[in-house]
Each structure stands twice: as structure tokens, then as C-alpha cells.
Motif scaffolding. Structure first.
Motif, PDB file in Angstrom:
ATOM      1  N   LEU A  86       6.571  -5.952  18.551  1.00 34.11           N
ATOM      2  CA  LEU A  86       6.959  -6.699  17.155  1.00 34.11           C
ATOM      3  C   LEU A  86       6.349  -7.664  16.563  1.00 34.11           C
ATOM      4  N   SER A  87       5.727  -8.111  16.664  1.00 30.61           N
ATOM      5  CA  SER A  87       4.675  -9.169  16.224  1.00 30.61           C
ATOM      6  C   SER A  87       3.145  -9.253  15.641  1.00 30.61           C
ATOM      7  N   THR A  88       2.646  -7.789  17.136  1.00 31.18           N
ATOM      8  CA  THR A  88       1.259  -7.280  16.857  1.00 31.18           C
ATOM      9  C   THR A  88       1.574  -6.178  15.910  1.00 31.18           C
ATOM     10  N   ALA A  89       2.213  -5.349  15.343  1.00 29.35           N
ATOM     11  CA  ALA A  89       3.111  -4.144  14.128  1.00 29.35           C
ATOM     12  C   ALA A  89       3.330  -5.203  13.391  1.00 29.35           C
ATOM     13  N   VAL A  90       3.402  -6.084  12.895  1.00 31.54           N
ATOM     14  CA  VAL A  90       4.138  -7.299  11.318  1.00 31.54           C
ATOM     15  C   VAL A  90       3.377  -7.699  10.972  1.00 31.54           C
ATOM     16  N   THR A  91       2.209  -8.782  12.070  1.00 31.79           N
ATOM     17  CA  THR A  91       1.239  -9.089  12.130  1.00 31.79           C
ATOM     18  C   THR A  91       0.060  -8.503  11.291  1.00 31.79           C
ATOM     19  N   LEU A  92      -0.034  -6.945  11.542  1.00 33.75           N
ATOM     20  CA  LEU A  92      -0.905  -6.608  11.583  1.00 33.75           C
ATOM     21  C   LEU A  92      -0.723  -5.899   9.776  1.00 33.75           C
ATOM     22  N   ASN A  93       0.701  -5.142   9.457  1.00 34.18           N
ATOM     23  CA  ASN A  93       1.195  -4.918   8.406  1.00 34.18           C
ATOM     24  C   ASN A  93       0.501  -6.153   7.370  1.00 34.18           C
ATOM     25  N   TYR A  94       0.822  -7.335   7.536  1.00 34.38           N
ATOM     26  CA  TYR A  94       0.491  -8.232   7.047  1.00 34.38           C
ATOM     27  C   TYR A  94      -0.529  -8.633   6.542  1.00 34.38           C
ATOM     28  N   THR A  95      -1.637  -7.732   6.473  1.00 37.04           N
ATOM     29  CA  THR A  95      -3.055  -7.750   6.774  1.00 37.04           C
ATOM     30  C   THR A  95      -2.949  -6.903   5.010  1.00 37.04           C
ATOM     31  N   SER A  96      -2.304  -6.584   4.686  1.00 37.54           N
ATOM     32  CA  SER A  96      -1.820  -6.153   3.329  1.00 37.54           C
ATOM     33  C   SER A  96      -3.168  -7.445   1.908  1.00 37.54           C
ATOM     34  N   PRO A  97      -2.649  -8.797   2.182  1.00 37.03           N
ATOM     35  CA  PRO A  97      -3.136  -9.710   1.292  1.00 37.03           C
ATOM     36  C   PRO A  97      -5.006  -9.459   1.098  1.00 37.03           C
ATOM     37  N   MET A  98      -5.405  -8.878   1.717  1.00 36.52           N
ATOM     38  CA  MET A  98      -7.283  -9.226   2.726  1.00 36.52           C
ATOM     39  C   MET A  98      -7.195  -7.681   2.126  1.00 36.52           C
ATOM     40  N   PHE A  99      -6.496  -6.723   2.001  1.00 43.15           N
ATOM     41  CA  PHE A  99      -6.848  -5.272   1.501  1.00 43.15           C
ATOM     42  C   PHE A  99      -7.069  -5.746  -0.383  1.00 43.15           C
ATOM     43  N   LEU A 100      -5.766  -6.169  -0.516  1.00 49.41           N
ATOM     44  CA  LEU A 100      -5.566  -6.438  -1.824  1.00 49.41           C
ATOM     45  C   LEU A 100      -6.179  -7.135  -2.405  1.00 49.41           C
ATOM     46  N   ALA A 101      -7.220  -8.332  -1.676  1.00 49.67           N
ATOM     47  CA  ALA A 101      -8.309  -8.959  -2.513  1.00 49.67           C
ATOM     48  C   ALA A 101      -9.502  -7.845  -2.534  1.00 49.67           C
ATOM     49  N   LEU A 115      -3.778  -1.935   5.062  1.00 47.45           N
ATOM     50  CA  LEU A 115      -4.058  -1.131   3.980  1.00 47.45           C
ATOM     51  C   LEU A 115      -4.034  -0.596   2.601  1.00 47.45           C
ATOM     52  N   LEU A 116      -2.450   0.553   2.999  1.00 43.74           N
ATOM     53  CA  LEU A 116      -1.968   0.987   2.133  1.00 43.74           C
ATOM     54  C   LEU A 116      -0.444   0.051   1.432  1.00 43.74           C
ATOM     55  N   ALA A 117      -0.262  -0.699   1.683  1.00 42.48           N
ATOM     56  CA  ALA A 117       0.949  -1.478   1.010  1.00 42.48           C
ATOM     57  C   ALA A 117      -0.202  -2.947  -0.216  1.00 42.48           C
ATOM     58  N   GLY A 118      -1.405  -3.200   0.535  1.00 46.91           N
ATOM     59  CA  GLY A 118      -1.938  -3.915  -0.256  1.00 46.91           C
ATOM     60  C   GLY A 118      -2.612  -3.175  -1.412  1.00 46.91           C
ATOM     61  N   TRP A 119      -2.903  -1.439  -1.313  1.00 44.90           N
ATOM     62  CA  TRP A 119      -2.316  -0.563  -2.780  1.00 44.90           C
ATOM     63  C   TRP A 119      -1.832  -0.412  -3.416  1.00 44.90           C
ATOM     64  N   SER A 120      -1.218   0.006  -3.124  1.00 46.59           N
ATOM     65  CA  SER A 120       0.720  -0.517  -3.037  1.00 46.59           C
ATOM     66  C   SER A 120       0.879  -1.411  -4.397  1.00 46.59           C
ATOM     67  N   TYR A 121       0.709  -2.174  -3.612  1.00 50.63           N
ATOM     68  CA  TYR A 121       0.379  -4.085  -4.596  1.00 50.63           C
ATOM     69  C   TYR A 121      -0.540  -4.453  -5.992  1.00 50.63           C
ATOM     70  N   LEU A 122      -1.068  -3.109  -5.789  1.00 49.24           N
ATOM     71  CA  LEU A 122      -2.057  -3.239  -6.970  1.00 49.24           C
ATOM     72  C   LEU A 122      -1.105  -2.537  -8.173  1.00 49.24           C
ATOM     73  N   HIS A 123      -0.560  -1.601  -7.859  1.00 51.98           N
ATOM     74  CA  HIS A 123       0.279  -0.850  -9.287  1.00 51.98           C
ATOM     75  C   HIS A 123       1.780  -1.214  -8.766  1.00 51.98           C
ATOM     76  N   VAL A 124       1.761  -2.117  -7.917  1.00 42.84           N
ATOM     77  CA  VAL A 124       3.065  -3.265  -8.260  1.00 42.84           C
ATOM     78  C   VAL A 124       3.183  -4.582  -9.489  1.00 42.84           C
ATOM     79  N   ARG A 125       1.767  -4.930  -9.827  1.00 42.97           N
ATOM     80  CA  ARG A 125       0.936  -5.492 -10.565  1.00 42.97           C
ATOM     81  C   ARG A 125       1.037  -5.428 -11.913  1.00 42.97           C
ATOM     82  N   GLU A 126       0.613  -4.050 -11.789  1.00 42.19           N
ATOM     83  CA  GLU A 126       0.273  -3.456 -13.394  1.00 42.19           C
ATOM     84  C   GLU A 126       1.867  -3.558 -13.867  1.00 42.19           C
ATOM     85  N   LEU A 127       2.655  -3.016 -12.811  1.00 45.70           N
ATOM     86  CA  LEU A 127       3.617  -2.370 -13.334  1.00 45.70           C
ATOM     87  C   LEU A 127       4.691  -3.816 -13.872  1.00 45.70           C
ATOM     88  N   GLY A 128       3.830  -5.380 -13.679  1.00 44.50           N
ATOM     89  CA  GLY A 128       5.418  -6.209 -13.718  1.00 44.50           C
ATOM     90  C   GLY A 128       3.762  -6.366 -15.038  1.00 44.50           C
TER      91      GLY A 128
END
Length: 270
Positions: A81-96, A146-159
Motif C-alpha cells: 500500500l505504501s509503495t502504490a500511494v507514494t508512486l501516485n503522489y509523484t503527481s506534483p512532480m509531473f504537474l511541474a 503522471l496522469l494525476a498531474g495532467w488532470s490537475y492542470l485541468h482542475v487549475r484551469e477550471l478554478g
């Protein structure tokens, strides 16, 4: 945000337990269906309008976010569980990185240093995974970030366009639920029984509470503080994984998680 982190960690527990009975596609479907029902009912109660001039952004965000959620749930089912969650939390890196590649933004030196640390952390975290049968799940876990970071770009635009938070979450859940129904045309539905129904209810409830708490935190609190506190999900997930499944914790694994967390914090300071 601390409440959100606790419930996101618990959501991972229900995903891992539910993977014994359901596919990742089914789990995502049931998770988002609860969101559609609860948010939709609340909007009807408040007599909100569902129409939006930003439907294109919602569809793009929904499709990308849905794909990220599918990969994330698959990684949870097949990795500690810790590995999967940590890998998903690379999203800020990919967002940048995506902000630079797609929006031509400039990153300060501290963000660049954070990205370098983060990718070192990813390599360290994936090393034992790539030498085992779970290497596909490890790469898909990175893909979810990676995809979560890409998704957050659209969330930011919607905001920026002034879209209410509830609509952003509702349309994501709606598009994901419809996507799940479409994909399930090519899969077999597993029966919902008294033995496993509580897992689906727990999954939907924890995900919805976490989403609402996170949205509230970003709305009323300082965004940078909220973003940094979100990494408590990694801590809670690690404790839950050790306590429930006896997941091993190596020094290299802990160092890798620390590097990724620091990377995300630095990448967010823009």
C-alpha cells in the motif's frame, strides 16, 4: 487536510481488500458512483444548476483523471500500500514538468532541485519492484502519478474560470462512472453479496469524505500548507500497510518515500 489524508489512506485499505472480489474497473465504478449519487443529491437539495459552459474542460479532466484512478487502484491491488500511494503522489512532480512543457512556465531553482530528488526517489522505490513480477504494477503506479498531474492542470484551469468545486468533483465522478460502465461491457461483473458489499460502501464513503475534506481544506486554508499536509496520506498508508499486511519497510524504501515527499513539497512552491 489531515482528515482527508486519513480517509484517503483508509480508501486504499478498502481497495486492497476489495481487489479480492472485484476488478480495478469495478472498484473505480463503485467508488465514483457513490460520489455521483451523494454530490448529485446534495446539489438537487440546494437547487444548484448542473449546466456549465466549461464542459470540454470537464470531459478532458474526467477522462484523464479516470485513467489515473484505474492505474492507481491496480497498483494498490498488486503492490504494498505504501509503495502504490507514494508512486501516485509523484503527481506534483509531473504537474511541474507539464506546466513547463505545455504552459511554458518557468520553474525556480528549488523546484528543479525537487524534481531531481523526486526522480531519484522513484528509481529507489521501483528498484525492488522492477526485479520482481510486480514490475508492471510499479510502472502503472508511476503512470497514475503522471496522469494525476495532467488532470490537475485541468482542475487549475477550471478554478481560474470560476467553476464551483462541487461541479469539478461531480463531473469527474460522473464521467468516471460512465467510463466504468463502458469498460464493463468488455468485462464480467462480479456479484455484490452480503460478504463484500461493506467493502464497496466503505470504499465509496471514505473516498467521498476524503474528497470533501480535501476540497474544503484548499478552499478555506493556505494552499501550500494544505498541499504539504496532503503527504500525510503516505504516512498513514504506510502505517496501515505495516499494521494490516505486515508490509516490509527497508531503509532504502523509506529514503525513497522521503525524497518523493520532499520533491513534491519543493515542486509545489511556485
Amino acid at each position: 487536510m489531515v482528515v482527508a489524508a486519513v480517509f484517503f489512506g483508509l480508501m486504499g485499505v478498502f481497495v486492497k481488500l476489495g481487489a479480492e472480489y472485484f476488478s480495478s474497473t469495478e472498484l473505480v465504478f463503485w467508488r465514483t458512483l457513490v460520489g455521483v449519487v451523494t454530490l448529485g443529491a446534495a446539489a438537487l437539495w440546494r437547487r444548484e444548476r448542473f449546466s456549465t459552459p466549461l464542459l470540454r474542460y470537464h470531459v478532458q479532466r474526467g477522462l484523464i483523471g479516470y485513467a489515473s484512478l484505474l492505474l492507481y487502484f491496480y497498483a494498490i491491488a498488486h503492490l504494498p500500500l505504501s509503495t502504490a500511494v507514494t508512486l501516485n503522489y509523484t503527481s506534483p512532480m509531473f504537474l511541474a514538468l507539464l506546466s513547463v512543457a505545455l504552459l511554458r512556465e518557468r520553474l525556480p531553482k528549488q523546484a528543479l532541485a525537487g524534481l531531481a530528488l523526486g526522480f531519484v526517489g522513484v528509481v529507489l522505490l521501483l528498484r525492488p519492484t522492477l526485479s520482481s513480477e510486480a514490475w508492471v504494477a510499479g510502472l502503472l503506479g508511476v503512470g497514475s502519478g503522471l496522469l494525476a498531474g495532467w488532470s490537475y492542470l485541468h482542475v487549475r484551469e477550471l478554478g481560474r474560470q470560476g467553476e464551483p468545486e462541487w461541479k469539478v468533483v461531480f463531473y469527474f465522478a460522473l464521467i468516471s462512472t460512465l467510463g466504468g460502465l463502458l469498460l464493463m461491457l468488455f468485462e464480467t461483473w462480479h456479484p455484490v453479496t452480503l460478504e463484500n458489499a461493506w467493502l464497496l460502501l466503505g470504499l465509496g464513503a471514505t473516498a467521498t469524505i476524503a474528497q470533501l475534506a480535501m476540497t474544503r481544506a484548499y478552499k478555506v486554508g493556505r494552499k501550500l500548507l494544505a498541499a504539504n499536509l496532503s503527504y500525510l496520506t503516505v504516512v498513514f498508508s504506510t502505517l496501515l500497510g505495516v499494521g494490516l499486511w505486515g508490509d516490509p519497510l527497508s531503509a532504502a524504501g523509506l529514503a525513497a518515500m522521503g525524497l518523493i515527499i520532499v520533491s513534491g513539497m519543493l515542486a509545489s512552491r511556485r
